[in-house]
Scaffold this active site. Structure first.
Site, short mmCIF file in Angstrom:
data_model
loop_
_atom_site.label_atom_id
_atom_site.label_comp_id
_atom_site.label_asym_id
_atom_site.label_seq_id
_atom_site.Cartn_x
_atom_site.Cartn_y
_atom_site.Cartn_z
N GLY A 72 0.82 -1.21 0.00
CA GLY A 72 0.00 0.00 0.00
C GLY A 72 0.85 1.26 0.00
O GLY A 72 0.53 2.24 -0.68
N ASN A 151 -7.45 3.96 9.30
CA ASN A 151 -6.91 2.75 9.90
C ASN A 151 -7.06 2.71 11.41
O ASN A 151 -7.17 1.64 12.00
CB ASN A 151 -5.43 2.57 9.51
CG ASN A 151 -4.64 3.85 9.60
OD1 ASN A 151 -4.97 4.83 8.97
ND2 ASN A 151 -3.61 3.85 10.41
N SER A 199 -3.76 -2.95 -0.46
CA SER A 199 -2.62 -3.75 0.02
C SER A 199 -3.08 -5.17 0.34
O SER A 199 -4.07 -5.36 1.05
CB SER A 199 -2.07 -3.08 1.27
OG SER A 199 -1.08 -3.89 1.84
N CYS A 325 5.02 5.24 21.27
CA CYS A 325 6.05 5.60 22.24
C CYS A 325 7.28 6.07 21.47
O CYS A 325 7.98 5.28 20.86
CB CYS A 325 6.40 4.38 23.07
SG CYS A 325 7.43 4.77 24.45
#
Ligand code: PLP
Length: 385
Positions: A72, A151, A199, A325
């Site tokens: 993708g 997403n 994808s 993070c």
């Protein structure tokens, strides 16, 4: 390995057994190069053609409009850069603040090269303002790139309306449909979409294969130069096994999409409703209605998403967090920030994304474990007095 309960299907999916069977011969006996003159290699070509037709069938387009890529991300890069190269007189790009980095980082890279970039904001539900879009598209706009479905939240943009607005103003319209294809029905024939990325590994095909749909007549430069493969637009010997796999995955998706939608949505709703009721200070992120049937994104206030993920992991439950993070500091995701989700909630956002392979027992297992995890983490949270 201990049993895995997989609720992270927007990250990647299990290869369907039927897909694995279909691709196997191309990793063993049928290893010829489809460009070879001999029969052994040349025979492979017809399987690529068949796959192209299967994917065109799922998308409602012509098979000549399907270009195979590696993923993708490649399709997104190729669409944006290819159009800008083909239309050098136009200098403006329009996108949204909630795109995947495959689009957003590409657009921002183009900005550093001198293009004008407009990033449309979203409201609290994750939706853009169509009037703002319309007012931004002008004669200088080369491409508008807006994702089909997000997403992180699963929020679906009104892509057909968006494409019509863009078309009326004469710009090229690209949509990153990586999360939409195989989950909701699409019909490119009836739309004004010029370019669409998908994808393989998001719809039960393996990693390493993707597609860029290019509507006939769209002005776009070739993106990988070399041999004549993919009409010289994307040169390189074809990933035959991956291409065949994606074709089979598209056939399965096309056949089952309605039944699967209903089944997966029922499981998702069962999970979502129970978590919102049983876990205090939990809230849903994004548009509840215009949403992929498989995705729920829930914030558990005053807790860090990573801590929830680690606790779930101890039970073999895989999910995703909306924060990343980075260098020791926990940054809420750009999608949560764009939607204006408060900091204390954005931090504790968790995405569960389901597939046809999830069961009611798995959903109930998560429903059983979650409240205990949330209560324990709240007890030790520095944000709760
Ligand atoms: N676009 C969206 C919306 C995605 O969710 C992803 C992957 O998560 C991509 C693009 C990138 O796809 P790939 O992993 O095939 O490069």
């Amino acid at each position: 390995m201990a049993k895995v309960i997989y609720f992270d299907n927007n990250a990647t999916t299990k290869v369907a057994p039927e897909v694995f069977e279909a691709m196997k011969p191309f990793l063993t006996d049928l290893y010829g190069n489809p460009s070879s003159m001999h029969t052994f290699g040349g025979q492979v070509e017809k399987y690529i053609r068949h796959s192209r037709e299967s994917i065109a069938g799922l998308l409602g387009c012509d098979s000549s409009e399907i270009i195979f890529t590696s993923c993708g991300t490649e399709s997104d890069n190729a669409a944006i850069k290819g159009v800008l190269e083909a239309l050098p007189e136009k200098r403006k790009i329009i996108t949204t603040r909630v795109e995947h980095p495959a689009v957003l980082a590409t657009c921002r890279q183009m900005q550093t090269l001198g293009y004008k970039l407009v990033e449309l904001g979203v409201n609290g539900e994750g939706q853009i303002d169509l009037n703002e879009l319309e007012s931004q598209v002008d004669d200088d706009t080369a491409i508008v790139t807006i994702m089909y479905a997000n997403n992180e939240t699963g929020v679906i943009f009104p892509i057909d309306k968006i494409a019509a607005i863009v078309k009326a103003k004469g710009a090229v319209f690209h949509t990153d449909a990586v999360q939409a294809v195989g989950k909701i029905p699409l019909n490119l024939d009836k739309s004004n979409i010029d370019l669409l990325s998908l994808s393989g590994h998001k719809l039960h095909a393996p990693k390493g294969v993707g597609v860029l749909y290019i509507r006939k007549g769209t002005r776009i430069s070739p993106f990988i130069i070399g041999g004549h493969q993919e009409k010289s637009r994307r040169a390189g010997t074809e990933n035959v096994a991956g291409i065949v796999a994606l074709g089979r995955a598209a056939e399965l998706a096309a056949k089952e999409i309605k039944q699967e939608n209903t089944k997966v949505k029922k499981l998702r709703d069962r999970l979502e409703n129970a978590l919102l009721i049983n876990c205090p200070d939990a809230m849903l992120n994004g548009d509840k209605v215009n949403r992929l049937p498989n995705t729920t994104n829930i914030s558990f206030e005053f807790i860090e998403g990573e801590a929830i993920l680690l606790s779930l992991d101890q039970f073999g439950i895989c999910a995703s967090s909306g924060s990343a993070c980075t260098s020791g500091s926990l940054e809420p995701s750009h999608v949560m920030r764009a939607m204006g989700v408060p900091f204390t909630a954005a931090h504790g956002s968790i995405r569960f994304s389901l597939s046809r392979y999830n069961t009611e027992e798995e959903v109930d297992f998560v429903i059983e474990k979650m409240p205990g995890i949330i209560n324990r983490l709240r007890d030790i949270s520095p944000f709760v007095k």
